[in-house]
Every structure is written in structure tokens, then in C-alpha cells.
Design an enzyme around this catalytic site. Structure first.
Site, PDB file in Angstrom:
ATOM      1  N   HIS A  69       0.834  -1.096   0.404  1.00  0.00           N
ATOM      2  CA  HIS A  69      -0.172  -0.153   0.090  1.00  0.00           C
ATOM      3  C   HIS A  69       0.834   1.275   0.089  1.00  0.00           C
ATOM      4  O   HIS A  69       1.634   1.177   1.274  1.00  0.00           O
ATOM      5  CB  HIS A  69      -0.986   0.129   1.374  1.00  0.00           C
ATOM      6  CG  HIS A  69      -1.847   1.100   1.629  1.00  0.00           C
ATOM      7  ND1 HIS A  69      -2.879   1.033   0.417  1.00  0.00           N
ATOM      8  CD2 HIS A  69      -1.494   2.353   1.674  1.00  0.00           C
ATOM      9  CE1 HIS A  69      -3.415   1.791   0.709  1.00  0.00           C
ATOM     10  NE2 HIS A  69      -3.042   2.857   1.295  1.00  0.00           N
ATOM     11  N   CYS A  70       0.501   2.314  -0.786  1.00  0.00           N
ATOM     12  CA  CYS A  70       1.495   3.343  -1.295  1.00  0.00           C
ATOM     13  C   CYS A  70       1.128   4.186  -0.393  1.00  0.00           C
ATOM     14  O   CYS A  70      -0.192   4.573  -1.039  1.00  0.00           O
ATOM     15  CB  CYS A  70       2.012   3.476  -2.307  1.00  0.00           C
ATOM     16  SG  CYS A  70       2.996   4.654  -3.100  1.00  0.00           S
ATOM     17  N   PRO A  71       1.895   5.140   0.187  1.00  0.00           N
ATOM     18  CA  PRO A  71       1.298   5.994   0.915  1.00  0.00           C
ATOM     19  C   PRO A  71       1.376   7.164  -0.471  1.00  0.00           C
ATOM     20  O   PRO A  71       0.998   8.364   0.372  1.00  0.00           O
ATOM     21  CB  PRO A  71       2.620   6.018   2.160  1.00  0.00           C
ATOM     22  CG  PRO A  71       3.629   5.634   2.279  1.00  0.00           C
ATOM     23  CD  PRO A  71       3.344   4.458   1.079  1.00  0.00           C
ATOM     24  N   SER A  74      -2.189   6.412  -1.554  1.00  0.00           N
ATOM     25  CA  SER A  74      -2.787   6.471  -1.032  1.00  0.00           C
ATOM     26  C   SER A  74      -3.244   5.762  -1.567  1.00  0.00           C
ATOM     27  O   SER A  74      -4.323   5.306  -1.713  1.00  0.00           O
ATOM     28  CB  SER A  74      -3.444   8.071  -0.735  1.00  0.00           C
ATOM     29  OG  SER A  74      -4.333   7.587   0.007  1.00  0.00           O
ATOM     30  N   LYS A  75      -3.124   4.536  -2.864  1.00  0.00           N
ATOM     31  CA  LYS A  75      -3.375   3.354  -2.546  1.00  0.00           C
ATOM     32  C   LYS A  75      -2.474   2.053  -2.792  1.00  0.00           C
ATOM     33  O   LYS A  75      -1.684   2.567  -3.178  1.00  0.00           O
ATOM     34  CB  LYS A  75      -4.307   3.222  -4.456  1.00  0.00           C
ATOM     35  CG  LYS A  75      -3.163   3.506  -5.081  1.00  0.00           C
ATOM     36  CD  LYS A  75      -4.794   4.095  -6.700  1.00  0.00           C
ATOM     37  CE  LYS A  75      -5.745   3.393  -6.210  1.00  0.00           C
ATOM     38  NZ  LYS A  75      -5.448   3.748  -8.198  1.00  0.00           N
TER      39      LYS A  75
END
Length: 93
Positions: A69-71, A74-75
Site C-alpha cells: 500500500h503506497c502512502p 494513497s492506494k
């Protein structure tokens, strides 16, 4: 400019969200598309997960070939947007 374009593309692509098959025919297509099932059932979604799939606790859905999950976007990063994510990271190195 290229970095912004690649970021927007990665952030708007479908990461490979899994949905339950609606019929027996679509269940067969699901098995053909995602290959051999590993036999585990997601306790949150109640979906049979193909190999490499994982339930993201942030997005609350199962993702095919889940990476993380990539900060920044945001997905989730998965089968559908992994190549776009690599382009995003590559343009910012």
C-alpha cells in the site's frame, strides 16, 4: 512534468481489485485469468484468493498480485498499476 504525469497515471489506475464472480461461468474465467488458486479464503472479503493476492487493511479489499500500500498514491500497488508505480519511482530517482 513527466513525474507528475506518471504519478497521476499510477494513482488513477486500478491496482487489480478482486471482486466475487457473479456466476459459474465467470468463476471459471476468474480461475483461468488468475491461474492456480492457493486455496485460501479472505476472512474479510470472503473471496477465494489467487496466488499472490492479499487483503489490504487500508483499502479494505483484496488486490491481485499485491505488492504494497503506497502512502504517496494513497492506494494499493498490485497487478494493474505496478508498472506505472515503477515508472513513478524511476522518474523521481
Amino acid at each position: 512534468l513527466l513525474s507528475l504525469i506518471v504519478f497521476v497515471r499510477c494513482a488513477t489506475m486500478d491496482p487489480g481489485i478482486l471482486s466475487p464472480p457473479s456466476s459459474e461461468r465467470s468463476a471459471r474465467r476468474f480461475k483461468q485469468r488468475f491461474g492456480v488458486l492457493r486455496g485460501s479464503v479472505c476472512t474479510a472479503c470472503d473471496l477465494v484468493q489467487p496466488a499472490g493476492a492479499w487483503h489490504c487493511e487500508f483499502c479494505d479489499c483484496c488486490i491481485a498480485e499485491y505488492d504494497h500500500h503506497c502512502p504517496w498514491t494513497s492506494k494499493c500497488i498490485g497487478k494493474g498499476n505496478l508498472q506505472g508505480f515503477y515508472w513513478f519511482v524511476g522518474t523521481n530517482v
